[in-house]
Design a protein around this motif. Structure first.
Motif, PDB file in Angstrom:
ATOM      1  N   ILE A  75       2.388 -13.257  -8.091  1.00 26.57           N
ATOM      2  CA  ILE A  75       3.528 -11.995  -8.073  1.00 26.57           C
ATOM      3  C   ILE A  75       3.195 -11.232  -6.782  1.00 26.57           C
ATOM      4  CG2 ILE A  75       3.771 -11.872 -10.763  1.00 26.57           C
ATOM      5  CD1 ILE A  75       1.410  -9.630 -10.609  1.00 26.57           C
ATOM      6  N   ASN A  76       2.599 -12.120  -5.816  1.00 28.79           N
ATOM      7  CA  ASN A  76       2.479 -11.211  -4.603  1.00 28.79           C
ATOM      8  C   ASN A  76       1.664 -10.062  -4.466  1.00 28.79           C
ATOM      9  OD1 ASN A  76       3.874 -13.322  -3.262  1.00 28.79           O
ATOM     10  ND2 ASN A  76       5.836 -12.403  -4.235  1.00 28.79           N
ATOM     11  N   LEU A  77       0.583  -9.896  -5.233  1.00 30.53           N
ATOM     12  CA  LEU A  77      -0.317  -8.642  -5.379  1.00 30.53           C
ATOM     13  C   LEU A  77      -1.084  -8.879  -3.971  1.00 30.53           C
ATOM     14  CD1 LEU A  77      -1.641  -7.946  -8.745  1.00 30.53           C
ATOM     15  CD2 LEU A  77       0.330  -6.864  -7.487  1.00 30.53           C
ATOM     16  N   LYS A  78      -1.180  -7.825  -3.134  1.00 29.07           N
ATOM     17  CA  LYS A  78      -1.978  -7.925  -2.018  1.00 29.07           C
ATOM     18  C   LYS A  78      -3.475  -7.410  -2.170  1.00 29.07           C
ATOM     19  CE  LYS A  78       1.870  -7.288   1.171  1.00 29.07           C
ATOM     20  NZ  LYS A  78       2.773  -6.649   0.626  1.00 29.07           N
ATOM     21  N   GLY A  79      -3.530  -6.766  -3.151  1.00 30.69           N
ATOM     22  CA  GLY A  79      -4.691  -6.099  -3.510  1.00 30.69           C
ATOM     23  C   GLY A  79      -4.823  -5.873  -4.865  1.00 30.69           C
ATOM     24  N   TYR A  80      -5.835  -6.015  -5.609  1.00 27.29           N
ATOM     25  CA  TYR A  80      -6.171  -5.730  -7.099  1.00 27.29           C
ATOM     26  C   TYR A  80      -7.296  -5.398  -7.560  1.00 27.29           C
ATOM     27  CZ  TYR A  80      -6.460 -10.668  -6.366  1.00 27.29           C
ATOM     28  OH  TYR A  80      -6.851 -11.921  -5.861  1.00 27.29           O
ATOM     29  N   LYS A  81      -7.776  -5.140  -8.414  1.00 28.76           N
ATOM     30  CA  LYS A  81      -9.077  -4.806  -8.990  1.00 28.76           C
ATOM     31  C   LYS A  81      -9.387  -5.814 -10.289  1.00 28.76           C
ATOM     32  CE  LYS A  81      -8.861   0.264  -8.537  1.00 28.76           C
ATOM     33  NZ  LYS A  81      -9.697   0.602  -7.384  1.00 28.76           N
TER      34      LYS A  81
END
Ligand code: AMP
Ligand code: ZN
Length: 108
Positions: A75-81
């Motif tokens: 889903i093209n998340l560039k950054g996440y936790k």
């Protein structure tokens, strides 16, 4: 395990918004999201928490993290936790190991 809500979800006894599933684990949407994207990555085996991991659980643990990365990429998340709450004092409410994937603050 009987009366465990996440065992019931992974056994399809109760519904969830399932994103991905394989023989080892399931990814579904958190019912009360804390971020625009909030998935839970849950092993099908009932393990109570990180504090209850045994030596033979190392493989499933790495699979949870790997799938979190894969789903974030899809889903093209560039950054996440990625978060494990451990035990009551660590904010764990459901006593079945799960990894939170949180993100999407800049995507929506
Ligand atoms: P934790 O505090 O780490 O135990 O997180 C449990 C998470 O499970 C919370 O974020 C809840 O919103 C979520 N949750 C509880 N019941 C359900 C359910 N039936 N389907 C999806 N997520 C749930
Ligand atoms: Zn369980």
């Amino acid at each position: 395990m009987k009366n465990c809500i996440f065992c019931k979800i992974t056994n399809k006894e109760i519904p969830a918004d399932i994103i991905f599933e394989n023989e080892d684990l399931m990814v579904f949407k958190d019912a009360s999201p804390s971020a625009p994207i909030h998935y839970l990555i849950v092993p099908k085996e009932h393990i109570q928490s990180i504090a209850h991991l045994e030596n033979n659980h190392k493989e499933i643990l790495s699979k949870l993290i790997y799938i979190a990365k894969e789903e974030a990429k899809k889903i093209n998340l560039k950054g996440y936790k990625l978060i494990f709450n451990v035990g009551k004092d660590g904010g764990q409410v459901i006593d079945h190991l799960h990894l939170h994937l949180l993100g999407g603050w800049n995507n929506k």
